[in-house]
Design a protein around this motif. Structure first.
Motif, short mmCIF file in Angstrom:
data_model
loop_
_atom_site.label_atom_id
_atom_site.label_comp_id
_atom_site.label_asym_id
_atom_site.label_seq_id
_atom_site.Cartn_x
_atom_site.Cartn_y
_atom_site.Cartn_z
N LEU A 195 0.83 -1.20 0.00
CA LEU A 195 0.00 0.00 0.00
C LEU A 195 0.86 1.25 0.00
O LEU A 195 1.95 1.28 0.61
CB LEU A 195 -0.92 0.02 1.23
N GLU A 196 0.38 2.28 -0.63
CA GLU A 196 1.11 3.54 -0.70
C GLU A 196 1.29 4.17 0.68
O GLU A 196 2.26 4.88 0.93
CB GLU A 196 0.39 4.51 -1.64
N SER A 197 0.37 3.90 1.58
CA SER A 197 0.43 4.48 2.92
C SER A 197 1.49 3.80 3.80
O SER A 197 1.83 4.30 4.87
CB SER A 197 -0.93 4.37 3.60
N GLN A 198 1.99 2.64 3.38
CA GLN A 198 2.96 1.91 4.18
C GLN A 198 4.38 2.39 3.91
O GLN A 198 4.72 2.82 2.81
CB GLN A 198 2.86 0.40 3.88
N SER A 199 5.22 2.30 4.94
CA SER A 199 6.60 2.75 4.83
C SER A 199 7.46 1.68 4.16
O SER A 199 7.29 0.48 4.39
CB SER A 199 7.16 3.05 6.22
N ASP A 231 1.94 -3.21 9.11
CA ASP A 231 0.57 -3.18 9.66
C ASP A 231 0.61 -3.82 11.04
O ASP A 231 0.73 -5.04 11.17
CB ASP A 231 -0.39 -3.94 8.74
#
Length: 299
Positions: A195-199, A231
């Motif tokens: 996901l784009e939100s993950q580092s 996550d």
């Protein structure tokens, strides 16, 4: 004349005794100034791995360590899956000692069919004697490659997306013949995340140790605390505890762990099992060291 002769004899005796005393004093000084030679502290662990993670230990130059890491399914699956024994995952690795403070290794895991390789170097090693140092500082860098088929082959996939990297510092000390402790700051880098939100960067701090309670047996553990996670609702901090058994040229380790993967990227950042829910896996690690090249002995 007799008095003069006696005086000369006495003078000679006094001078001789002074000379002998001075020589003896010089010899004693030389002995007192001799300092113990610098010696590297070894056998902090019986293996170059604690359980999952790297240890502060190194292979001797010219040796190869053939390692099999084997882990069964989760214990809480019950009798239907024979408490996890009907399933298995493994990593097979080959590690090579280059110098006293340098080694390399490669491996292949069934989990995500990953290939991995690493380099481990210690600029400072724990030592005793003249110029000794109280602990070891080792640096590890490695790369993993996922060889599974692309989940969506219709889109444009890049080779670099298969790659991930990890960077570690190992700071450890053998406190006694029985106790060794180490801390391992770590960063795992993903070239691509779901996901784009993950580092893309996962930071963790590892703690490992050994308590030796007999000549051939020791209790070991390693734990990694994730500072951040892909996550936190899914991925857990990996904890493994084990029993090392030395049998001649083999080191056999029985252990329990909540992780499935057995390279740094997999077990640090993608452990899903929970100890509190009984999602543990029983496994064993087998290490066999071979001498590939004879090393010259110092005289």
């Amino acid at each position: 004349m007799k008095t003069l002769y006696a005086a000369l004899q006495l003078t000679v005796l006094l001078l001789a005794s002074d000379y002998l005393f001075a020589q003896e004093e010089d010899l004693l000084k030389l002995l007192g100034d001799e300092k113990p030679k610098k010696e590297i502290v070894k056998n902090a662990f019986k293996s170059t791995r604690v359980i999952n993670g790297h240890s502060m230990e190194f292979l001797s130059p010219g040796t190869m360590d053939f390692r099999i890491l084997h882990r069964f399914g989760q214990l809480n699956q019950g009798l239907d899956n024979f408490f996890g024994l009907d399933q298995a995952s493994m990593r097979m690795g080959f590690d090579f000692g280059i110098l006293q403070n340098l080694m390399v290794g490669v491996g292949r895991s069934t989990y995500k069919k990953e290939l991995d390789g690493y380099i481990k170097f210690a600029p400072i090693r724990q030592s005793t004697g003249t110029g000794g140092f109280p602990f070891t500082v080792a640096l590890v860098t490695g790369m993993t490659m996922n060889t599974l088929d692309w989940s969506d082959p219709a889109r444009k996939n890049y080779y670099s997306s298969r790659l991930a990297y990890y960077f570690q510092s190992i700071i450890g000390r053998k406190f006694s013949e029985a106790i060794t402790l180490q801390v391992t700051p770590t960063m795992v880098h993903y070239n691509i995340v779901p996901l784009e939100s993950q580092s893309n960067d996962i930071y963790a701090v590892g703690l490992g140790g050994r308590i030796k309670f007999s000549k051939r047996m020791a209790f070991t553990w390693d734990y990694f605390y994730m500072v951040n996670s892909l996550d936190k609702n899914i991925y857990k901090n990996p904890l493994s505890v084990g029993l090392d058994i030395e049998t001649g040229g083999h080191v056999f380790q029985l252990h329990f762990s909540n992780s499935t993967g057995m390279n740094e990227r997999a077990f640090i950042s993608e452990t899903t099992g929970s100890w509190t829910k009984g999602e543990l896996r029983f496994g064993f690690n087998l290490s066999r060291v071979f001498q590939l090249k004879k090393t010259r002995k110092e005289h």
